[in-house]
Design an enzyme around this catalytic site. Structure first.
Site, PDB file in Angstrom:
ATOM      1  CG  ASP A 161     -80.799 -35.928  21.819  1.00 40.43           C
ATOM      2  OD1 ASP A 161     -81.653 -35.043  21.576  1.00 40.43           O
ATOM      3  OD2 ASP A 161     -79.931 -35.780  22.690  1.00 40.43           O
ATOM      4  CG  HIS A 197     -77.780 -30.170  33.984  1.00 37.45           C
ATOM      5  ND1 HIS A 197     -76.558 -29.538  33.926  1.00 37.45           N
ATOM      6  CD2 HIS A 197     -78.141 -30.349  32.691  1.00 37.45           C
ATOM      7  CE1 HIS A 197     -76.225 -29.329  32.673  1.00 37.45           C
ATOM      8  NE2 HIS A 197     -77.151 -29.816  31.900  1.00 37.45           N
TER       9      HIS A 197
HETATM   10  C1  SAM Z   1     -77.649 -30.789  28.048  1.00 41.36           C
HETATM   11  S1  SAM Z   1     -77.823 -31.795  26.674  1.00 41.36           S
HETATM   12  C2  SAM Z   1     -76.779 -33.171  27.084  1.00 41.36           C
HETATM   13  C3  SAM Z   1     -76.254 -33.864  25.862  1.00 41.36           C
HETATM   14  C4  SAM Z   1     -75.264 -34.999  26.135  1.00 41.36           C
HETATM   15  N1  SAM Z   1     -75.811 -36.025  26.983  1.00 41.36           N
HETATM   16  C5  SAM Z   1     -73.985 -34.419  26.705  1.00 41.36           C
HETATM   17  O1  SAM Z   1     -73.607 -34.736  27.842  1.00 41.36           O
HETATM   18  O2  SAM Z   1     -73.325 -33.650  25.999  1.00 41.36           O
HETATM   19  C6  SAM Z   1     -79.445 -32.471  26.864  1.00 41.36           C
HETATM   20  C7  SAM Z   1     -79.868 -33.331  25.711  1.00 41.36           C
HETATM   21  O3  SAM Z   1     -81.206 -33.787  25.940  1.00 41.36           O
HETATM   22  C8  SAM Z   1     -81.868 -33.819  24.701  1.00 41.36           C
HETATM   23  N2  SAM Z   1     -83.322 -33.794  24.890  1.00 41.36           N
HETATM   24  C9  SAM Z   1     -84.094 -32.763  25.341  1.00 41.36           C
HETATM   25  N3  SAM Z   1     -85.382 -33.116  25.375  1.00 41.36           N
HETATM   26  C10 SAM Z   1     -85.441 -34.405  24.940  1.00 41.36           C
HETATM   27  C11 SAM Z   1     -86.504 -35.323  24.752  1.00 41.36           C
HETATM   28  N4  SAM Z   1     -87.765 -34.981  25.043  1.00 41.36           N
HETATM   29  N5  SAM Z   1     -86.210 -36.558  24.294  1.00 41.36           N
HETATM   30  C12 SAM Z   1     -84.931 -36.910  23.993  1.00 41.36           C
HETATM   31  N6  SAM Z   1     -83.868 -36.079  24.166  1.00 41.36           N
HETATM   32  C13 SAM Z   1     -84.125 -34.843  24.630  1.00 41.36           C
HETATM   33  C14 SAM Z   1     -81.356 -32.560  24.014  1.00 41.36           C
HETATM   34  O4  SAM Z   1     -81.593 -32.607  22.617  1.00 41.36           O
HETATM   35  C15 SAM Z   1     -79.878 -32.590  24.389  1.00 41.36           C
HETATM   36  O5  SAM Z   1     -79.113 -33.295  23.444  1.00 41.36           O
HETATM   37  O1  LIG Z   2     -74.693 -23.436  27.874  1.00 38.42           O
HETATM   38  C1  LIG Z   2     -74.827 -24.538  28.455  1.00 38.42           C
HETATM   39  C2  LIG Z   2     -73.794 -25.113  29.196  1.00 38.42           C
HETATM   40  C3  LIG Z   2     -74.009 -26.321  29.841  1.00 38.42           C
HETATM   41  C4  LIG Z   2     -72.977 -26.949  30.615  1.00 38.42           C
HETATM   42  C5  LIG Z   2     -71.644 -26.878  30.242  1.00 38.42           C
HETATM   43  C6  LIG Z   2     -70.698 -27.486  31.003  1.00 38.42           C
HETATM   44  C7  LIG Z   2     -71.049 -28.196  32.129  1.00 38.42           C
HETATM   45  O2  LIG Z   2     -70.069 -28.835  32.872  1.00 38.42           O
HETATM   46  C8  LIG Z   2     -72.364 -28.289  32.494  1.00 38.42           C
HETATM   47  C9  LIG Z   2     -73.320 -27.667  31.740  1.00 38.42           C
HETATM   48  O3  LIG Z   2     -75.177 -26.991  29.798  1.00 38.42           O
HETATM   49  C10 LIG Z   2     -76.191 -26.465  29.071  1.00 38.42           C
HETATM   50  C11 LIG Z   2     -77.399 -27.175  29.009  1.00 38.42           C
HETATM   51  O4  LIG Z   2     -77.545 -28.350  29.654  1.00 38.42           O
HETATM   52  C12 LIG Z   2     -78.447 -26.658  28.270  1.00 38.42           C
HETATM   53  O5  LIG Z   2     -79.600 -27.367  28.224  1.00 38.42           O
HETATM   54  C13 LIG Z   2     -78.328 -25.457  27.596  1.00 38.42           C
HETATM   55  C14 LIG Z   2     -77.159 -24.742  27.640  1.00 38.42           C
HETATM   56  C15 LIG Z   2     -76.057 -25.236  28.383  1.00 38.42           C
END
Ligand code: SAM
Ligand SMILES: O=c1cc(-c2ccc(O)cc2)oc2c(O)c(O)ccc12
Length: 365
Positions: free
Chosen positions: A226, A264
């Site tokens: 990350d 997403h």
């Molecule tokens: C919506 S979160 C999903 C986190 C985790 N996979 C989960 O399911 O809880 C998206 C993740 O992508 C990471 N991210 C965003 N831009 C990135 C980049 N350029 N390189 C690596 N990670 C990145 C964010 O820091 C974040 O932790």
């Molecule tokens: O605020 C959010 C919430 C989500 C999220 C939570 C639960 C799910 O089942 C799907 C999505 O995802 C986020 C996200 O991907 C982000 O970049 C910012 C905020 C949130």
């Protein structure tokens, strides 16, 4: 409806339309009332009481309550019973008096529930996150990337750098959301991970999912990749390590790459870049069984077979709007996923619904 010459039937239709519009316009009332119940700690108070709790007992237990507002607590509880967050139950079989109990939807919000999603809900309910929704109409008419950028003049990721509290709130939210999906994943979808010797969880956040996979498959080498400030200072274990970097540039390779709720966050162009990097990473491994594993929503638009399916689709569409408002991402239908995989050079894919809103997609080079 005849607009010029109202008759009895027109009036009935108009009244139904009014009810429909107000029900939707006031959807935020359930949401804000639930937020209030969480802020006041009502869920835990009723749970700790251990039996149906009368309004008098509830008011008595709300220590911070201003006494002049005590008479209004029943109004809050009334709407929350209607929204199915609480139910009323007789105190005992013979009694007339009723008390409040939790429902399935509020039990999952209790602090000690292992699948508690209160942090996700608190993140979504935070005023910083709700404000950009008011800019949706403006955003449709300007050049900004997201309504979030219209509201604050910067992206959500840039906002995190000057407000680490918001970053923690969202990261804690995403981590709590991961618990339930991950526990079903390593139980019901174990087959998807069997035989893999290494896995890289790209955009793996603070590692909730990778930790569960590493514990379930002790012979698998797991890497959480990350952004550097997200993984800074995090401690790995025997078969889990953290690596910081930018997924648009390069990331470590493995038998499988995992992307959970990462795609997403991005538009099709961003997704295509990430998917092409994943294809390169797994193609550089000279082994059978290499794959990309995606955990994300597959929006089920045409399956309105019953109320439950239709409400599931509606919730997926709400998340789609959330992604549009916050990060210019989207939730995708199967055909949209297929187009992206094809454009990134993958040969085939298989979708397995996991639980509720989310699916597992195995994508093959
Ligand atoms: C919506 S979160 C999903 C986190 C985790 N996979 C989960 O399911 O809880 C998206 C993740 O992508 C990471 N991210 C965003 N831009 C990135 C980049 N350029 N390189 C690596 N990670 C990145 C964010 O820091 C974040 O932790
Ligand atoms: O605020 C959010 C919430 C989500 C999220 C939570 C639960 C799910 O089942 C799907 C999505 O995802 C986020 C996200 O991907 C982000 O970049 C910012 C905020 C949130």
């Amino acid at each position: 409806m005849n607009m010029g010459n109202a008759n009895g039937e027109d009036a009935i239709e108009a009244l139904q339309a009014h009810a429909h519009i107000w029900r939707h316009a006031f959807n935020f009332v359930s949401f804000m009332s639930l937020k209030c119940a969480l802020d006041l700690g009502i869920l835990d108070i009723i749970h700790d009481h251990g039996k149906p709790m009368t309004i008098t007992q509830l008011v008595g237990a709300l220590q911070m309550l201003n006494p002049t507002k005590a008479c209004d607590i029943y109004r809050l509880m009334h709407i929350l019973v209607h929204s199915d967050f609480f139910a009323r139950q007789k105190l005992d079989n013979d009694a007339q008096e009723e008390g409040y109990v939790l429902t399935n939807s509020s039990r999952i919000l209790l602090k000690n529930n292992p699948f508690c999603i209160t942090p996700t809900l608190k993140a979504t309910m935070d005023p910083i996150i709700t404000k950009p929704w008011s800019f949706l109409g403006t955003w449709f008419q300007n050049d900004d990337h997201t309504p979030f950028a219209t509201a604050y003049g910067k992206t959500l990721w840039d906002y995190f750098t000057h407000d680490p509290q918001l970053k923690d709130l969202i990261n804690d939210g995403l981590a709590s959301d991961s618990q339930l999906v991950t526990s079903v994943l390593v139980d019901k979808c174990k087959g998807a991970f069997e035989g893999l010797e290494s896995l890289v969880d790209v955009g793996g956040g603070t590692g909730t999912t990778a930790k569960a996979i590493a514990d379930t498959f002790p012979h698998m080498e797991c890497t959480v990749f990350d952004l550097p400030h997200i993984v800074a200072g995090l401690q790995g274990s025997k078969n889990l390590k953290y690596v910081g970097g930018n997924m648009f540039e390069a990331f470590p390779t493995g038998d499988a790459i995992l992307l959970k709720k990462v795609l997403h966050d991005w538009n099709d162009k961003g997704c295509l870049t990430i998917l092409k990097r994943c294809k390169e990473a797994i193609s550089s491994q000279d082994k059978v069984g290499r794959k990309l594993i995606i955990i994300d929503m597959v929006v089920r638009e045409n399956e309105q077979v019953n109320d439950e399916a239709s409400s599931l689709t509606k919730t997926q569409l709400f998340f789609d709007m959330l992604m549009l408002v916050l990060v210019a991402g989207k939730e995708r239908r199967e055909e949209e996923w297929a187009e992206l995989f094809l454009a990134a050079g993958f040969s085939s894919f298989k979708i397995t619904p996991i639980v509720g809103l989310t699916s597992l997609i195995e994508v093959y080079p």
